[in-house]
Motif scaffolding. Sequence first.
Motif, PDB file in Angstrom:
ATOM      1  N   MET A 209       0.823  -1.209   0.000  1.00  0.00           N
ATOM      2  CA  MET A 209       0.000   0.000   0.000  1.00  0.00           C
ATOM      3  C   MET A 209       0.861   1.265   0.000  1.00  0.00           C
ATOM      4  O   MET A 209       0.531   2.254  -0.659  1.00  0.00           O
ATOM      5  CB  MET A 209      -0.916  -0.001   1.232  1.00  0.00           C
ATOM      6  N   ALA A 210       1.960   1.235   0.736  1.00  0.00           N
ATOM      7  CA  ALA A 210       2.857   2.396   0.749  1.00  0.00           C
ATOM      8  C   ALA A 210       3.403   2.676  -0.640  1.00  0.00           C
ATOM      9  O   ALA A 210       3.535   3.833  -1.057  1.00  0.00           O
ATOM     10  CB  ALA A 210       3.989   2.171   1.742  1.00  0.00           C
ATOM     11  N   GLY A 211       3.707   1.608  -1.377  1.00  0.00           N
ATOM     12  CA  GLY A 211       4.175   1.781  -2.748  1.00  0.00           C
ATOM     13  C   GLY A 211       3.076   2.252  -3.677  1.00  0.00           C
ATOM     14  O   GLY A 211       3.287   3.115  -4.538  1.00  0.00           O
ATOM     15  N   LEU A 212       1.888   1.695  -3.500  1.00  0.00           N
ATOM     16  CA  LEU A 212       0.762   2.057  -4.359  1.00  0.00           C
ATOM     17  C   LEU A 212       0.436   3.544  -4.246  1.00  0.00           C
ATOM     18  O   LEU A 212       0.135   4.207  -5.254  1.00  0.00           O
ATOM     19  CB  LEU A 212      -0.464   1.213  -3.972  1.00  0.00           C
ATOM     20  N   TYR A 213       0.499   4.076  -3.010  1.00  0.00           N
ATOM     21  CA  TYR A 213       0.179   5.492  -2.811  1.00  0.00           C
ATOM     22  C   TYR A 213       1.427   6.379  -2.821  1.00  0.00           C
ATOM     23  O   TYR A 213       1.350   7.557  -2.499  1.00  0.00           O
ATOM     24  CB  TYR A 213      -0.608   5.667  -1.505  1.00  0.00           C
ATOM     25  N   ARG A 214       2.554   5.802  -3.208  1.00  0.00           N
ATOM     26  CA  ARG A 214       3.798   6.551  -3.433  1.00  0.00           C
ATOM     27  C   ARG A 214       4.160   7.430  -2.230  1.00  0.00           C
ATOM     28  O   ARG A 214       4.459   8.617  -2.377  1.00  0.00           O
ATOM     29  CB  ARG A 214       3.676   7.404  -4.695  1.00  0.00           C
ATOM     30  N   LEU A 215       4.133   6.809  -1.076  1.00  0.00           N
ATOM     31  CA  LEU A 215       4.435   7.560   0.137  1.00  0.00           C
ATOM     32  C   LEU A 215       5.917   7.905   0.212  1.00  0.00           C
ATOM     33  O   LEU A 215       6.766   7.037   0.014  1.00  0.00           O
ATOM     34  CB  LEU A 215       4.040   6.747   1.376  1.00  0.00           C
ATOM     35  N   GLU A 216       6.198   9.138   0.489  1.00  0.00           N
ATOM     36  CA  GLU A 216       7.572   9.578   0.705  1.00  0.00           C
ATOM     37  C   GLU A 216       7.856   9.508   2.204  1.00  0.00           C
ATOM     38  O   GLU A 216       7.536  10.426   2.956  1.00  0.00           O
ATOM     39  CB  GLU A 216       7.767  10.998   0.170  1.00  0.00           C
ATOM     40  N   LEU A 217       8.444   8.398   2.634  1.00  0.00           N
ATOM     41  CA  LEU A 217       8.664   8.127   4.048  1.00  0.00           C
ATOM     42  C   LEU A 217      10.098   8.474   4.444  1.00  0.00           C
ATOM     43  O   LEU A 217      11.023   8.339   3.625  1.00  0.00           O
ATOM     44  CB  LEU A 217       8.403   6.646   4.349  1.00  0.00           C
ATOM     45  N   PRO A 218      10.300   8.896   5.701  1.00  0.00           N
ATOM     46  CA  PRO A 218      11.661   9.128   6.165  1.00  0.00           C
ATOM     47  C   PRO A 218      12.448   7.814   6.189  1.00  0.00           C
ATOM     48  O   PRO A 218      11.865   6.727   6.261  1.00  0.00           O
ATOM     49  CB  PRO A 218      11.465   9.697   7.573  1.00  0.00           C
ATOM     50  N   GLU A 219      13.767   7.921   6.168  1.00  0.00           N
ATOM     51  CA  GLU A 219      14.626   6.744   6.077  1.00  0.00           C
ATOM     52  C   GLU A 219      14.370   5.761   7.216  1.00  0.00           C
ATOM     53  O   GLU A 219      14.316   4.542   7.004  1.00  0.00           O
ATOM     54  CB  GLU A 219      16.093   7.180   6.080  1.00  0.00           C
ATOM     55  N   ALA A 220      14.198   6.273   8.430  1.00  0.00           N
ATOM     56  CA  ALA A 220      13.970   5.383   9.577  1.00  0.00           C
ATOM     57  C   ALA A 220      12.682   4.584   9.407  1.00  0.00           C
ATOM     58  O   ALA A 220      12.629   3.392   9.737  1.00  0.00           O
ATOM     59  CB  ALA A 220      13.929   6.194  10.870  1.00  0.00           C
ATOM     60  N   ALA A 221      11.646   5.222   8.882  1.00  0.00           N
ATOM     61  CA  ALA A 221      10.381   4.524   8.661  1.00  0.00           C
ATOM     62  C   ALA A 221      10.521   3.489   7.548  1.00  0.00           C
ATOM     63  O   ALA A 221       9.955   2.392   7.630  1.00  0.00           O
ATOM     64  CB  ALA A 221       9.286   5.528   8.323  1.00  0.00           C
ATOM     65  N   ARG A 222      11.277   3.806   6.521  1.00  0.00           N
ATOM     66  CA  ARG A 222      11.484   2.840   5.439  1.00  0.00           C
ATOM     67  C   ARG A 222      12.201   1.592   5.954  1.00  0.00           C
ATOM     68  O   ARG A 222      11.871   0.470   5.557  1.00  0.00           O
ATOM     69  CB  ARG A 222      12.282   3.474   4.296  1.00  0.00           C
ATOM     70  N   ARG A 223      13.155   1.790   6.856  1.00  0.00           N
ATOM     71  CA  ARG A 223      13.866   0.632   7.413  1.00  0.00           C
ATOM     72  C   ARG A 223      12.914  -0.262   8.198  1.00  0.00           C
ATOM     73  O   ARG A 223      12.988  -1.492   8.102  1.00  0.00           O
ATOM     74  CB  ARG A 223      15.014   1.099   8.307  1.00  0.00           C
ATOM     75  N   VAL A 224      12.029   0.343   8.994  1.00  0.00           N
ATOM     76  CA  VAL A 224      11.043  -0.445   9.739  1.00  0.00           C
ATOM     77  C   VAL A 224      10.122  -1.182   8.781  1.00  0.00           C
ATOM     78  O   VAL A 224       9.849  -2.383   8.949  1.00  0.00           O
ATOM     79  CB  VAL A 224      10.229   0.460  10.684  1.00  0.00           C
ATOM     80  N   LEU A 225       9.626  -0.500   7.765  1.00  0.00           N
ATOM     81  CA  LEU A 225       8.672  -1.102   6.840  1.00  0.00           C
ATOM     82  C   LEU A 225       9.306  -2.238   6.040  1.00  0.00           C
ATOM     83  O   LEU A 225       8.642  -3.232   5.724  1.00  0.00           O
ATOM     84  CB  LEU A 225       8.122  -0.029   5.892  1.00  0.00           C
ATOM     85  N   GLU A 226      10.582  -2.113   5.732  1.00  0.00           N
ATOM     86  CA  GLU A 226      11.259  -3.139   4.947  1.00  0.00           C
ATOM     87  C   GLU A 226      11.772  -4.297   5.805  1.00  0.00           C
ATOM     88  O   GLU A 226      12.136  -5.356   5.280  1.00  0.00           O
ATOM     89  CB  GLU A 226      12.428  -2.507   4.187  1.00  0.00           C
ATOM     90  N   GLY A 227      11.799  -4.102   7.128  1.00  0.00           N
ATOM     91  CA  GLY A 227      12.280  -5.149   8.016  1.00  0.00           C
ATOM     92  C   GLY A 227      11.156  -5.917   8.683  1.00  0.00           C
ATOM     93  O   GLY A 227       9.998  -5.845   8.276  1.00  0.00           O
ATOM     94  N   GLU A 228      11.488  -6.643   9.732  1.00  0.00           N
ATOM     95  CA  GLU A 228      10.498  -7.459  10.438  1.00  0.00           C
ATOM     96  C   GLU A 228      10.434  -7.119  11.920  1.00  0.00           C
ATOM     97  O   GLU A 228       9.789  -7.846  12.698  1.00  0.00           O
ATOM     98  CB  GLU A 228      10.826  -8.948  10.265  1.00  0.00           C
ATOM     99  N   SER A 229      11.066  -6.039  12.351  1.00  0.00           N
ATOM    100  CA  SER A 229      11.004  -5.643  13.756  1.00  0.00           C
ATOM    101  C   SER A 229       9.643  -5.039  14.072  1.00  0.00           C
ATOM    102  O   SER A 229       8.901  -4.622  13.175  1.00  0.00           O
ATOM    103  CB  SER A 229      12.105  -4.619  14.065  1.00  0.00           C
TER     104      SER A 229
END
Length: 417
Positions: A209-229
């Motif tokens: 969904m983040a990709g579909l709506y082209r969200l410009e997320l801060p780097e720290a948020a991208r790391r969380v979203l791409e990880g499993e923590s």
Amino acid sequence: MDREFLENLFRTAVERAQPALAVSRFLPKKPMGRTIVIGAGKASAQMARAFEEAWDGPLSGLVVTRYGYAEKCQHIEIVEAAHPVPDAAGFAAARRIVELVGGLSADDLVVALISGGGSSLLPAPAEGMSLEDEQAVNRALLASGAPIGVMNLIRNQFSTIKGGRLALAATPARVATLAVSDVPGDDPALVASGPTLPIAGDRAEARRMAGLYRLELPEAARRVLEGESNPPPLVNDPAFARNSVATIASAALSLAAAAEMGRAQGLETAILSDSIEGEARDVAQVHAAMAREIVLRDQPFRKPALLLSGGETTVTLRGKGRGGRNGEFALALAIALDGVAGVSALAADTDGIDGSEDNAGAFVDGSSARRMREAGIDPQRQLANNDGYGAFEAIGDLFFTGPTGTNVNDFRAILIR
């Protein structure tokens, strides 16, 4: 006269959603131990006051609401914080609430008073993220045009309190959630991003969904979203088995009250839906088409008619104007009904604040667009700039109520004489 009637419809709908009328009907069973009241949202202070008045027994707690929405309570502390973008006051309140529910026993009861707006009022960023990161996520979501369900699924990934995590912090105490719903479909897990209720959907879906709506997320948020923590709790987690939830007020109930008033006035009254989503300007086009069909052909309803609808539309920001989704809807409706006689409408947010401005919404009729042009305002240009507030301010048709004490989302009424 029509404007007065429309305003009375709105107030009838809001009155039906007042916590003072609803809380007492949904009181949980008293515990053997302590009763701790927590909450967040634009209606949470009013819910807290109503709960205090109805509860026969000792209690204490902490509730956070939007600036300007506080109520005086005897035993429950009320604090204020920022909405729609979180601030340090909300961050501090979220930490205090987590501490408040920690260390409870199975004999204790946590009562969670949850209403719309609680997502930003309880910021609790995941490990590796700062409050500034969560603020950036919120801004990106608000500008994205994503529906509320998608927004809450994504928010859930970045929080240590949303998606049922607050209820887990209270384990083994029993948690009773009372919700004033501001979400289409009235899923209580989506109200305020469900601090005490798990949200369906996993990390992979949130990434999609983040990709579909082209969200410009801060780097720290991208790391969380791409990880499993910071994994969100599962819906079937046995830790939630003893808990309960009740939706005590909703758009459906409020629209039904307004419809009863319309029928009492001899109007053919239809509730189109209590859960309309989509771009506000597109929803306005559909409503306008139906109103024109009634004016010209007496179908699908005969004149005089009243069309009611609710839900939560969205606005994809294209410009830098002022206003919220109801102002956007109203301006698009004014353009679509330009020159159509016998139609008047009101679009307003039931919490009294449309977006981040000081109005609840705006009045519309077939002369609105013409009067804007006479005032030197180009309605189409205003819509392109997302400036519904400026357009209706110029013709004196903004609708002001101040904080209403509740929040069951959009209210739209179109009267066809």
